[in-house]
Design an enzyme around this catalytic site. Structure first.
Site, short mmCIF file in Angstrom:
data_model
loop_
_atom_site.label_atom_id
_atom_site.label_comp_id
_atom_site.label_asym_id
_atom_site.label_seq_id
_atom_site.Cartn_x
_atom_site.Cartn_y
_atom_site.Cartn_z
CD GLN A 330 -2.74 -0.87 2.16
OE1 GLN A 330 -3.45 -0.38 3.05
NE2 GLN A 330 -2.96 -2.10 2.51
CD GLU A 357 3.09 -27.57 12.38
OE1 GLU A 357 1.88 -26.37 12.48
OE2 GLU A 357 4.38 -26.94 12.47
CB THR A 359 8.64 -25.66 6.21
OG1 THR A 359 8.12 -26.66 4.61
CG2 THR A 359 9.93 -24.71 4.87
#
Length: 362
Positions: A330, A357, A359
């Site tokens: 943004q 999870e 990794t």
């Protein structure tokens, strides 16, 4: 009492890894992401620093200085450089660290020296499963004892599969208790299918299908004693939370520096309240998430059960990294959506934190 001031040795490690990330990882991060492959040169140079081997026992060639807090400091700096490269650099820990803590003497002798030698050897861990509600403590993959062997059945997903190793640590349910098994990548009945992911494009991962994969009973992590999966998961979540902070910090810094240079209506956009408040919120959230992570790491180093603290940390970091990455896009405005600028890559990689999870067990 928790000491929030890194030691002199830890400060030196932070500075060393930060320089490495800035000089070696960042320059190749975009190219690796676009090409969908890792830099072997970066992996080799990182291995020379001993970032994983230093935490392995001295009798197997390591440095004997394992610390979850030091590991978190290293993970943050590496991921500040690039998350894909960071996870690959730390991947040896997916196998080496669980074996070092819970492996039998024979498993340590057979496994650990390879991760402490001169050549980089990656690791792979199969914990997460390809279905809604995947729970590391209630795997649907099954391990059945058959004489002097185990037979593994099931599926795993998001398994790091970097070239250079020949085994993977697979977790499966054995009579209601999850256990780890050291499985050859060439085992009969094991099929690895490459995955194409939104982010972390340089990190190769696969979906594993295990159909009648037979391993010797001695392949069970810890053999008869088994292992403490709560501690393994907690360690992984702390490491992944630290890496997520690195991503959040990187994208915050990119947005901050851009806001100081970019002008609109005659002033730097950093002077606009909407931008200034957003950057301030990002900095506050990142520091708060880091403290949660350090607390969990500190508890691990005290030998305590830190699963609750580690879970709180990773959940917070996932949100903070996503918010910071989206905020960075943004701040950049339309440029944030263009591939030649970093925020879009940070955003894709931050999204990966919300699904990973296995990794995380770095």
């Amino acid at each position: 009492m928790i000491d929030f001031e890194p030691s002199d040795e830890q400060l030196l490690i932070i500075e060393t890894v930060r320089q490495f990330a800035e000089q070696e990882i960042r320059p190749v991060a975009r190219e690796c992401d676009e090409d969908g492959k890792l830099s072997n040169s970066v992996l080799a140079q990182a291995h020379e620093l001993g970032l994983v081997a230093n935490g392995l026992p001295e009798e197997f060639g390591g440095g004997g200085e394992r610390s979850a807090l030091t590991g978190a400091l290293i993970a943050e700096e590496l991921a500040w450089g690039d998350l894909s490269q960071a996870l690959a650099i730390l991947s040896p820990g997916l196998i080496a660290l669980p074996v070092a803590e819970f492996g039998s003497d024979a498993q340590k002798q057979a496994t650990l020296p390879r991760y402490a030698r001169e050549q980089f050897v990656p690791g792979g861990l199969a914990l997460q499963e390809p279905h809604f509600g995947s729970d590391p403590f209630r795997p649907t993959a099954r391990a059945s004892r058959d004489g002097e062997s185990y037979v593994l059945e099931g599926e795993k997903a998001l398994v790091p599969w970097i070239e250079g190793d020949d085994q993977v640590l697979v977790f499966a349910d054995e009579d209601g208790t999850p256990q780890g098994f050291l499985v050859s990548r060439e085992a009969e009945g094991l099929v690895a299918t490459p995955e194409q992911n939104l982010g972390l494009r340089a990190l190769p991962t696969v979906q594993l299908a295990l159909s009648g994969v037979r391993v010797p009973a001695s392949a069970r992590l810890g053999e008869a004693a088994g292992c403490d999966l709560r501690r393994i998961v907690a360690q992984g979540r702390v490491a992944m939370a630290a890496a997520g902070i690195g991503v959040a910090r990187a994208t915050f810094e990119v947005a901050r520096d851009y806001a100081k240079e970019r002008e609109a209506f005659g002033v730097k956009i950093a002077q606009k309240q909407a931008i200034a408040f957003k950057l301030a919120d990002m900095a506050i959230e990142i520091d708060g998430a880091r403290l949660l992570t350090w607390e969990a790491a500190w508890r691990l180093d005290q030998g305590e059960d830190a699963l609750r603290e580690a879970t709180l940390a990773i959940q917070q970091v996932r949100r903070v990294a996503m918010d910071a990455s989206d905020g960075s896009v943004q701040v950049f405005g339309g440029h944030g959506y263009i591939r030649e600028y970093l925020p879009e890559m940070h955003l894709r990689n931050a999204r990966g934190l919300t699904v990973l999870e296995a990794t995380a067990l770095l």
